[in-house]
Design an enzyme around this catalytic site. Structure first.
Site, PDB file in Angstrom:
ATOM      1  N   GLU A  26       0.801  -1.215   0.000  1.00  0.00           N
ATOM      2  CA  GLU A  26       0.000   0.000   0.000  1.00  0.00           C
ATOM      3  C   GLU A  26       0.844   1.280   0.000  1.00  0.00           C
ATOM      4  OE1 GLU A  26      -4.133   0.912   2.282  1.00  0.00           O
ATOM      5  OE2 GLU A  26      -3.278  -1.070   2.024  1.00  0.00           O
ATOM      6  N   ASP A  27       1.887   1.291   0.824  1.00  0.00           N
ATOM      7  CA  ASP A  27       2.613   2.543   1.030  1.00  0.00           C
ATOM      8  C   ASP A  27       3.915   2.668   0.246  1.00  0.00           C
ATOM      9  OD1 ASP A  27       0.583   3.086   2.739  1.00  0.00           O
ATOM     10  OD2 ASP A  27       1.713   2.643   4.568  1.00  0.00           O
TER      11      ASP A  27
END
Ligand code: MN
Length: 578
Positions: free
Chosen positions: A79-80
């Site tokens: 996600e990051d």
């Protein structure tokens, strides 16, 4: 303490008993995560990777396996950091990639729609996590986010805290992870209900010191002496303080009357085995009179989330009402770690059997029959496989247009859905939309789809539906509707010309008290006397029959009476003749 570097984390893993091989693998994930999050900061200003390590530490405390620990270190990299699932699979294997992807996906479920029922969301949450480890990592993630929530913007704090109370804490409870549930609630409570929190806190602070002193100095040594006399060697005699949020929930039920809460503090006695639990209970009741109705044997009858213990409340020293909780060390560990306690697999330890996992997960069983699928794996290879069991692999979870979750068997169709929502919707179904598009009646549904059923008043179920529906509810309701349809047999054409005369009704019934009264009431309503009634309990028929005759005005009247009779409960079929 959250470890700051690999050495500290490694030491922690050694203490917890992770093997060298496990630790080598975990170290690889540790460095990968450090590199991936390089330069990123948490809201607290700390390097982002501290979050990954904190989550992994929590998972290690729950004694999850190495694969789960690696996944917990990597849980935010997709996600990051723009890392792909493929990359993780290549570096760490399919299992780790599967877990990381699962955790990322759970993060993307949004809860903003207040209309959606919380219960539905919990189900959906669990259903979309195909491996329980995904849920456990997600809980650890939320726990660390809650512990560091003070660094987040205030408006955002409240939303996260609400979500924690409504979704995450109940899931932790359902999985029996008392330690996580209690902490999540206590972290969220002051943010969601600041005034209530302040009040409860003040009340507790007033009472706790005195209560603690009483248990420590007056009760404990009476118990210790009694145990010596009875040759019981307790592992621990301690007490626990009730979590503030659960105390507040209790107070809401007790008109905020603190005096009625008798378990603000509870004495906890940990003994060696179940036999000792009952012996301790006996000793306590000899020492002090129990309050009637307050002895709870959660060993014989565990709570749905698997919680086991014996609770009793007695008039203790100086007649003070005091609660005691008696349990074994194993029960204590289970109460803190829940499903994870049965799940922990560290090399060298003998894996627990699937059946035991099954016993703890009774609530899941309500949603599905997965238990049948679980074997009792012997080898660790098989055991690890069984950890990956999709608890819901024989169920699909679909949504109504209002966002309510409907739980159906695998390969269920829109017709199954319609009957699951309401019999009338099934009986009058003329079409179905799946995710907004018209779909065939027999199309198998998948989890997450939204189903809308189109109905028309005069529509009736089709016999053909029986060939594809999967749920027994749908099958039974369709059969019932079809039977009802054909059960009022009209008179043959020649007889329909007949008018006034003696009509004979034959009713197939399931006998019960009051049935005859209900039948005669129908005739009374038409102001008609029953002339003759016989009861045929023939052996070759599966159901008894009632045959009765009456003078009627015309066929129409007979038809009306037959319809009324058909609507009586336990009347299966009605036919009539003149
Ligand atoms: Mn995270």
């Amino acid at each position: 303490m959250i470890p700051m570097d690999w050495d500290q984390f490694n030491n922690k893993l050694i203490t917890l008993g992770y093997s060298e091989n496990d630790r080598l693998q975990i170290e690889k994930a540790f460095s990968f995560a450090s590199q991936a999050h390089e330069g990123q900061k948490r809201a607290s200003g700390e390097p982002y990777v501290t979050h990954a390590v904190a989550v992994a530490t929590e998972c290690a405390d729950l004694q999850l396996d190495a694969v789960a620990l690696m996944a917990s270190l990597l849980h935010d990299t997709i996600e990051d950091c723009g890392i792909t699932r493929k990359e993780i699979a290549k570096q760490f294997g399919e299992d780790v990639a599967f877990l990381v992807e699962g955790v990322s996906k759970l993060g993307s479920i949004r809860y903003n729609d207040a209309q959606r029922k919380i219960e539905s969301l919990r189900k959906m949450f669990l259903a979309s996590a195909k491996d329980i480890r995904v849920v456990l990592i997600k809980l650890a993630d939320r726990l660390h986010n809650m512990r560091t929530i003070r660094f987040v913007r205030p408006e955002k704090q409240k939303r996260i805290a609400e979500e924690t109370l409504e979704i995450y804490a109940p899931i932790a409870y359902r999985l029996g992870i008392g330690s996580v549930k209690g902490e999540l609630e206590d972290l969220a409570f002051p943010l969601v209900y600041p005034n209530e929190y302040a009040w409860v806190k003040k009340e507790v602070d007033k009472r706790v010191p005195e209560g603690e002193q009483y248990l420590r100095e007056e009760v404990k040594h009476v118990l210790e002496r009694a145990f010596v006399a009875e040759h019981i060697e307790p592992i621990a005699i301690d007490y626990r303080k009730k979590h503030l949020y659960s105390l507040w929930k209790k107070l809401l039920r007790y008109d905020m009357d603190m005096a009625r809460v008798t378990d603000l503090l509870a004495m906890r006695i940990v003994v060696k085995n179940i036999e000792d639990c009952y012996r301790v209970l006996g000793i306590m009741h000899q020492l002090w009179k129990p309050l009637p109705g307050r002895i709870k044997d959660y060993i014989a009858l565990p709570k749905q989330n698997g919680y086991r213990s014996i609770h009793t409340t007695v008039f203790c020293v100086r007649n003070k009402i005091t609660e005691f909780q008696i349990r074994t060390r194993e029960m204590h560990k289970e109460a803190e770690h829940g499903v994870a306690a049965h799940w922990a697999y560290i090399e060298g330890e003998k894996p627990k059997q699937g059946g035991e996992v099954a016993g703890r997960m009774q609530w899941v069983q309500k949603l599905s029959d997965w238990q049948k699928e679980i074997g009792t794996p012997e080898g660790s290879e098989e055991f690890l496989e069984s950890l990956k069991i999709d608890f819901f692999n024989d169920r699909v979870f679909v949504l109504t247009p209002k966002g309510e979750v409907i739980d159906l068997p695998m390969d269920a169709t829109p017709v199954d859905f319609a009957y699951a929502v309401h019999t009338d919707i099934g009986n009058h179904m003329i079409g179905a939309k799946v995710n907004g598009k018209m779909a065939p009646f027999d199309r198998p549904l998948s989890s997450g789809e939204t189903i809308e059923i189109l109905t028309q008043k005069n529509r009736k179920p089709n016999l053909e539906w029986l060939s594809f529906v999967k749920s027994s509810i749908a099958k039974n309701r369709i059969r019932a509707a079809l039977r009802k349809e054909s059960s009022v047999t009209p008179l043959p054409a020649y007889a329909q010309q007949q008018k006034r005369g003696t009509y004979q009704f034959t009713l197939t019934i399931q006998d019960r008290v009051g049935l005859l009264k209900d039948i005669s009431a129908v005739f009374s309503a038409f102001r008609i006397n029953i002339q003759h009634i016989t009861f045929n309990n023939t052996k070759n028929k599966s159901y008894p029959e009632i045959v009765l005759s009456a003078q009627l005005r015309d066929t129409k009247q007979a038809e009306r009476i037959a319809t009324r009779l058909k609507n009586i409960r336990d009347v299966e079929e009605v036919s009539y003749a003149i």
